[in-house]
Write a protein that holds these residues in place. Structure first.
Motif, short mmCIF file in Angstrom:
data_model
loop_
_atom_site.label_atom_id
_atom_site.label_comp_id
_atom_site.label_asym_id
_atom_site.label_seq_id
_atom_site.Cartn_x
_atom_site.Cartn_y
_atom_site.Cartn_z
N ASN A 41 102.04 -59.76 94.66
CA ASN A 41 103.26 -59.61 93.85
C ASN A 41 103.49 -58.16 93.44
O ASN A 41 103.97 -57.87 92.34
CB ASN A 41 103.20 -60.49 92.60
N GLY A 42 103.14 -57.25 94.33
CA GLY A 42 103.34 -55.83 94.07
C GLY A 42 102.33 -55.21 93.12
O GLY A 42 102.44 -54.04 92.77
N ARG A 43 101.31 -55.97 92.72
CA ARG A 43 100.33 -55.47 91.77
C ARG A 43 98.98 -55.24 92.45
O ARG A 43 98.39 -56.15 93.03
CB ARG A 43 100.17 -56.45 90.61
N VAL A 44 98.53 -54.01 92.38
CA VAL A 44 97.26 -53.61 92.98
C VAL A 44 96.14 -53.82 91.96
O VAL A 44 96.27 -53.38 90.82
CB VAL A 44 97.29 -52.13 93.42
N PRO A 45 95.05 -54.49 92.34
CA PRO A 45 93.95 -54.64 91.38
C PRO A 45 93.36 -53.28 91.00
O PRO A 45 93.37 -52.34 91.80
CB PRO A 45 92.93 -55.50 92.14
N LEU A 46 92.86 -53.19 89.78
CA LEU A 46 92.29 -51.93 89.30
C LEU A 46 90.93 -51.65 89.91
O LEU A 46 90.53 -50.49 90.04
CB LEU A 46 92.19 -51.95 87.78
N PHE A 47 90.21 -52.71 90.27
CA PHE A 47 88.93 -52.55 90.91
C PHE A 47 88.54 -53.87 91.57
O PHE A 47 89.24 -54.88 91.47
CB PHE A 47 87.84 -52.11 89.91
N GLY A 48 87.44 -53.84 92.26
CA GLY A 48 86.90 -55.05 92.86
C GLY A 48 85.39 -54.99 92.85
O GLY A 48 84.79 -53.98 92.45
N ILE A 49 84.77 -56.08 93.26
CA ILE A 49 83.31 -56.16 93.33
C ILE A 49 82.91 -56.18 94.80
O ILE A 49 83.28 -57.10 95.53
CB ILE A 49 82.78 -57.40 92.59
N LEU A 50 82.19 -55.16 95.21
CA LEU A 50 81.66 -55.07 96.57
C LEU A 50 80.26 -55.67 96.58
O LEU A 50 79.42 -55.30 95.76
CB LEU A 50 81.61 -53.61 97.02
N VAL A 51 80.03 -56.62 97.47
CA VAL A 51 78.74 -57.30 97.53
C VAL A 51 78.04 -56.99 98.85
O VAL A 51 78.62 -57.17 99.92
CB VAL A 51 78.89 -58.83 97.38
N GLU A 52 76.82 -56.49 98.74
CA GLU A 52 75.96 -56.29 99.91
C GLU A 52 75.09 -57.54 100.05
O GLU A 52 74.25 -57.82 99.19
CB GLU A 52 75.09 -55.05 99.72
N VAL A 53 75.32 -58.29 101.10
CA VAL A 53 74.72 -59.62 101.25
C VAL A 53 73.25 -59.52 101.67
O VAL A 53 72.89 -58.77 102.57
CB VAL A 53 75.51 -60.43 102.29
N GLU A 54 72.43 -60.32 100.98
CA GLU A 54 71.01 -60.42 101.33
C GLU A 54 70.63 -61.82 101.78
O GLU A 54 69.74 -61.99 102.61
CB GLU A 54 70.15 -60.00 100.13
N GLU A 55 71.30 -62.84 101.22
CA GLU A 55 71.01 -64.23 101.56
C GLU A 55 72.29 -65.04 101.63
O GLU A 55 73.17 -64.89 100.77
CB GLU A 55 70.08 -64.87 100.52
N CYS A 56 72.40 -65.90 102.64
CA CYS A 56 73.50 -66.86 102.76
C CYS A 56 72.91 -68.22 103.12
O CYS A 56 72.06 -68.30 104.01
CB CYS A 56 74.48 -66.47 103.86
N PHE A 57 73.36 -69.26 102.45
CA PHE A 57 72.93 -70.59 102.86
C PHE A 57 73.81 -71.67 102.25
O PHE A 57 74.39 -71.50 101.18
CB PHE A 57 71.45 -70.85 102.52
N ALA A 58 73.91 -72.77 102.97
CA ALA A 58 74.70 -73.92 102.52
C ALA A 58 73.89 -74.74 101.53
O ALA A 58 72.67 -74.84 101.62
CB ALA A 58 75.10 -74.78 103.71
N HIS A 59 74.61 -75.33 100.57
CA HIS A 59 73.97 -76.19 99.57
C HIS A 59 74.55 -77.59 99.72
O HIS A 59 75.75 -77.77 99.88
CB HIS A 59 74.26 -75.66 98.17
N CYS A 60 73.70 -78.59 99.64
CA CYS A 60 74.12 -79.98 99.91
C CYS A 60 75.07 -80.50 98.84
O CYS A 60 75.26 -79.90 97.78
CB CYS A 60 72.90 -80.89 100.04
N ALA A 61 75.64 -81.68 99.09
CA ALA A 61 76.71 -82.24 98.26
C ALA A 61 76.24 -83.20 97.18
O ALA A 61 77.07 -83.83 96.52
CB ALA A 61 77.72 -82.95 99.17
N LYS A 62 74.94 -83.33 96.97
CA LYS A 62 74.46 -84.36 96.05
C LYS A 62 75.04 -84.23 94.64
O LYS A 62 75.38 -85.24 94.01
CB LYS A 62 72.94 -84.34 95.99
N ALA A 63 75.16 -83.01 94.14
CA ALA A 63 75.70 -82.82 92.79
C ALA A 63 77.15 -83.30 92.71
O ALA A 63 77.56 -83.88 91.70
CB ALA A 63 75.60 -81.36 92.38
N PHE A 64 77.92 -83.06 93.76
CA PHE A 64 79.32 -83.48 93.77
C PHE A 64 79.44 -84.99 93.92
O PHE A 64 80.33 -85.61 93.35
CB PHE A 64 80.07 -82.77 94.90
#
Length: 213
Positions: free
Chosen positions: A139-162
């Protein structure tokens, strides 16, 4: 903390004994963690409109904060980096301040209707790269900043809680009349003289209409 409850596990030795009681993870659970953003993680992130962002300060005091926008609002820059634009909020800056003193971060990505989630852990940095910010203009608005993440771990989590919580099942949802009153909660907690719940509710709705970006 003065511990007055029974069977508290508070030492490494006690935890190791507890681990032998619980058992070890399955081979699939033990092996599912990868150290980069592969095509499956990219696809998940591109369809996710919401995530929880976990940080802690140098003393280990923790904070979890929600982030949400249109699906794919988080940009995957390459196999090791992603960028989360910061939209207008309450200006407390809890997450950003924590990142300055402790860059460790945890992310949990959600897709509505899907029980499984995607967990990503890594290092975070406050980023004001003009090109990245411009890419996330809404909408024409530029964010003032963002969070850059350097990834170390990725993994899927099961659906039991849901499944147990029935979070995505509308039939399990409370009626509007039975939901907690957040305006009343804010009045009680903030203790600002002469401010009513109706005024807070009006302010919240105005912010939701005009200050999303």
């Amino acid at each position: 903390m003065s511990i007055k409850f029974k069977e508290i596990i508070s030492t490494k030795e006690e935890f190791e004994e507890f681990r032998s009681f619980i058992g070890q993870p399955s081979q699939r659970a033990a092996n599912k963690v990868i150290s980069f953003i592969d095509q499956h993680c990219r696809d998940f992130i591109s369809k996710s409109p919401f995530l929880s962002l976990s940080t802690s300060n140098s003393e280990g005091q923790c904070d979890v904060s929600p982030r949400g926008d249109s699906p794919g609002f988080v940009t995957v820059l390459d196999d090791q980096h992603l960028f989360i634009p910061e939209r207008p909020g309450n200006r407390r800056m809890d997450s950003a301040e924590n990142i300055i003193t402790n860059p460790n971060i945890g992310l949990l990505f959600f897709i509505p209707g899907l029980g499984e989630t995607l967990r990503i852990n890594g290092k975070a940095y406050i980023c004001r790269d003009p090109e990245l910010l411009a890419m996330n203009t809404v909408n024409g608005r530029v964010p003032l900043f963002g969070i850059l993440v350097e990834v170390e771990e990725c993994f899927a989590h099961c659906a039991k809680a849901f499944i147990r919580s029935e979070l995505w099942n509308p039939d399990s949802w409370l009626t509007k009349e039975n939901l907690p009153s957040v305006p009343q909660m804010l009045v009680a907690h903030s203790k600002i003289p002469n401010v009513t719940a109706d005024q807070v509710a009006k302010d919240l709705q105005e912010g939701y209409k005009s200050r999303l970006y």
